[in-house]
Write a protein that holds these residues in place. Sequence first.
Motif, short mmCIF file in Angstrom:
data_model
loop_
_atom_site.label_atom_id
_atom_site.label_comp_id
_atom_site.label_asym_id
_atom_site.label_seq_id
_atom_site.Cartn_x
_atom_site.Cartn_y
_atom_site.Cartn_z
N THR A 71 42.19 41.96 41.10
CA THR A 71 43.34 42.17 41.50
C THR A 71 43.99 41.47 42.64
OG1 THR A 71 43.57 44.31 40.48
CG2 THR A 71 45.33 44.02 42.08
N VAL A 72 43.06 41.58 43.68
CA VAL A 72 42.93 40.79 44.78
C VAL A 72 43.28 39.45 44.83
CG1 VAL A 72 40.92 40.96 45.75
CG2 VAL A 72 42.73 41.17 47.51
N PHE A 73 42.22 39.01 44.11
CA PHE A 73 42.36 37.59 43.80
C PHE A 73 43.66 37.06 43.32
CE2 PHE A 73 41.24 33.42 41.86
CZ PHE A 73 40.18 32.96 42.69
N ALA A 74 43.99 37.82 42.38
CA ALA A 74 45.26 37.28 41.78
C ALA A 74 46.44 37.41 42.90
CB ALA A 74 45.64 38.17 40.57
N VAL A 75 46.48 38.43 43.66
CA VAL A 75 47.61 38.58 44.74
C VAL A 75 47.29 37.36 45.64
CG1 VAL A 75 48.20 39.83 46.77
CG2 VAL A 75 47.58 41.11 44.77
N GLY A 76 45.93 36.91 46.10
CA GLY A 76 45.84 35.86 47.03
C GLY A 76 46.32 34.59 46.39
N MET A 77 46.60 34.36 44.99
CA MET A 77 47.01 33.24 44.32
C MET A 77 48.43 33.44 44.32
SD MET A 77 44.08 31.99 41.39
CE MET A 77 45.23 30.56 41.38
N ILE A 78 48.97 34.42 44.37
CA ILE A 78 50.53 34.58 44.21
C ILE A 78 50.93 34.19 45.73
CG2 ILE A 78 52.42 36.20 44.21
CD1 ILE A 78 50.54 38.11 42.59
N VAL A 79 50.39 34.65 46.67
CA VAL A 79 50.80 34.12 47.93
C VAL A 79 50.44 32.62 48.27
CG1 VAL A 79 50.55 34.52 50.34
CG2 VAL A 79 50.77 36.59 48.91
N GLY A 80 49.29 32.36 48.07
CA GLY A 80 48.49 31.14 48.38
C GLY A 80 49.30 29.76 47.96
N ALA A 81 49.54 30.03 46.48
CA ALA A 81 49.96 28.65 45.80
C ALA A 81 51.43 28.14 46.31
CB ALA A 81 50.07 28.99 44.46
N ALA A 364 47.81 40.41 38.49
CA ALA A 364 47.57 41.55 39.33
C ALA A 364 48.24 42.62 39.09
CB ALA A 364 48.20 40.96 40.75
N ALA A 365 49.46 42.72 38.64
CA ALA A 365 50.13 43.73 37.98
C ALA A 365 49.52 44.36 36.73
CB ALA A 365 51.60 43.60 37.67
N GLY A 366 48.91 43.44 35.84
CA GLY A 366 48.45 43.87 34.53
C GLY A 366 46.96 44.68 34.82
N SER A 367 46.13 44.00 35.59
CA SER A 367 44.81 44.37 35.71
C SER A 367 45.06 46.02 36.44
CB SER A 367 44.04 43.30 36.57
OG SER A 367 44.41 43.20 37.94
N TRP A 368 45.86 45.90 37.70
CA TRP A 368 46.02 47.20 38.32
C TRP A 368 46.59 48.44 37.56
CZ3 TRP A 368 50.56 49.98 39.68
CH2 TRP A 368 50.45 50.93 40.65
N THR A 369 47.46 48.03 36.65
CA THR A 369 48.17 49.06 35.94
C THR A 369 46.86 49.40 34.87
OG1 THR A 369 50.26 48.00 36.13
CG2 THR A 369 49.89 49.51 34.28
N ALA A 370 46.22 48.37 34.26
CA ALA A 370 45.23 48.59 33.18
C ALA A 370 44.20 49.59 33.97
CB ALA A 370 44.69 47.46 32.65
N GLY A 371 43.98 49.44 35.10
CA GLY A 371 42.80 50.27 35.73
C GLY A 371 43.04 51.69 35.86
N LEU A 372 44.18 51.96 36.01
CA LEU A 372 44.79 53.13 36.16
C LEU A 372 44.56 53.90 34.82
CD1 LEU A 372 48.16 52.79 38.23
CD2 LEU A 372 45.74 53.68 39.18
N THR A 373 44.93 53.16 33.70
CA THR A 373 44.68 54.13 32.46
C THR A 373 43.17 54.29 32.18
OG1 THR A 373 44.29 51.74 31.37
CG2 THR A 373 46.89 52.62 31.70
N LEU A 374 42.19 53.84 32.70
CA LEU A 374 40.95 54.25 32.23
C LEU A 374 40.55 55.60 32.60
CD1 LEU A 374 38.72 50.96 33.68
CD2 LEU A 374 39.45 51.54 31.51
#
Length: 424
Positions: A71-81, A364-374
Motif C-alpha cells: 500500500t505505501v509503495f502505491a501511495v509513494g507512486m501516487i505522490v511521486g509520479a 493503494a485503495a484496493g489493497s488497503w480495503t482488501a487487507g481489512l476483509t481478511l
Amino acid sequence: MSTRGATLHAPAETVRADNPEPSSARLPLVVHVLALGTFLMGTTEFVVAGLLPEIAGDLRVGVARTGLLITVFAVGMIVGAPLMAMLTLRLPKRLTLMLALGVFAAGHVVVALGSSFSLLLAARFLTAIATGAFWAVANVAAAHAAGPAARSRALGVVGAGAMLANVVGVPLGAFAGQLMGWRGPFWALAAASAAAIALIARTVPDDGPDRYTGSIRSELTALRSGRLWLVLAACATTTGGVLAAYSYIAPLLTDRTGLAAGLVPLVLVGFGVGALAGSIIGGRLGDRRPHTVTVVAAAGAALLLMAIVLLAGSAPVTVVLIGLLGFFGLGANPVLMALAVRYAGRAPTLASALTVSAFNLGTAAGSWTAGLTLDSGLGSTGPAVVGTAVAALTLIPTLTLALRRHRRTGAASRSAASVHADQA
C-alpha cells in the motif's frame, strides 16, 4: 523524426483520427531499453505479494499489516509520479531516469538491511517516488519515440516490462525468498538497478535541459480535459480491482484453495504470463480499437474475479482463472495510457504521470480495503470480493468514453453526408 533527437517532453503529436492505423515498423531500441527499467520497477512493486508470509514472520507483524508495504509503495507512486514530473520538467530526461534508478537502488539497500517495520515502510515510500518518476518519463519517451501510429504498441512493450516481472522477477524473488530469506531479492534488485544506470546512460537520447519550452502552467492545462479524467478513473478502478485480489493471492491459495506454499510462485508465473500477453496484445489492438479493448478488458476482469470468489475451492480452476485475470485485468493498461497522452494534448508528461498515480491510487485503495476483509467473515476470499466490485466500476468510464466516441463519429458522418448532399 530521429530517436536521437526526440524530445521527451515535446507536445503530443496531433492525431487526426481516434483509430489511427498502427505502424508495422520496428519500434526504436529505446522503447525496449525502457522496458528493462520497468521490469525492475514491476518486480519490486509486486515481489512483496509473494513474500508476505516470510516478511511477516521475520518482522513479527501480521500478514495484513505487512501488506502495508504494498500500500505505501502505491501511495509513494501516487505522490511521486506527478510531483517528480513537474520538478524535473526542465532537467535532461536521461539524467532524470538515471537519478531515479540511483534512488531506487538505495531504497532497496535500506530494505535489505532494515529490521524495523517503520524503516521498511519509509524505504518503500522513497523507492516508490523514484519509481513514479522513472515510469512517467519512460512512458513519454516511448510514446514520442514510436510516434502516434504506434503509441499504444510502444507503451504495451514498456508495460510488458512490468508484466514480465510477474513472469520472471516475482516468481524468482519468491523462490529466492524461500531459499535464502526474503532480503535476498532486495539485494538483487539493488544490484540490477545500479547496473541499469549505465545502460540508460548509453542508450537513452540526451534531450538537453533547454529543449522543453513549456511551463508547469501549460502542463496543468491537461486537467481541463473531461476525457482525460474518465481515462484516469478507469486506470484507478481496473488496477485497483485486480491488485486488491492479487496482493493477497498467497493466503487465498494456501488457506482456501489448499495449495502448498511452494506452489504459489508457479501460480504467480501464470498470472504474469497472462499479464504479459495481455499487455502486448492489448497494445497492438488498442491502436485500432482502443475503446473496444478497454470495455472488454473491464468486463472480463470483473467476471473473472467473481468466478474466483465462487470457485476458489477448486485448485485447477482457480489457477486458470488467475492466469486469465492477468490477461484481462492488466491488458488494457497501455491503451489507457495512450488515450491519456492523446487527450492531454500539449501536456503529455503530466498525463503520463497522472496515469501512474491513478493506477497506484487504485492499488493503494484496493489493497488497503482488501487487507481489512481478511479479518472479516469473508476470510481469504475477501480481497477477491473487493476486487470484483472495484473492477466492475471500470465499465462506467470506459463505456462513457466509447459512447462519446460513437456520438462524435456519428455526428461527423452526418456532417460529411450533409456537405456532400449540398454539393450534389
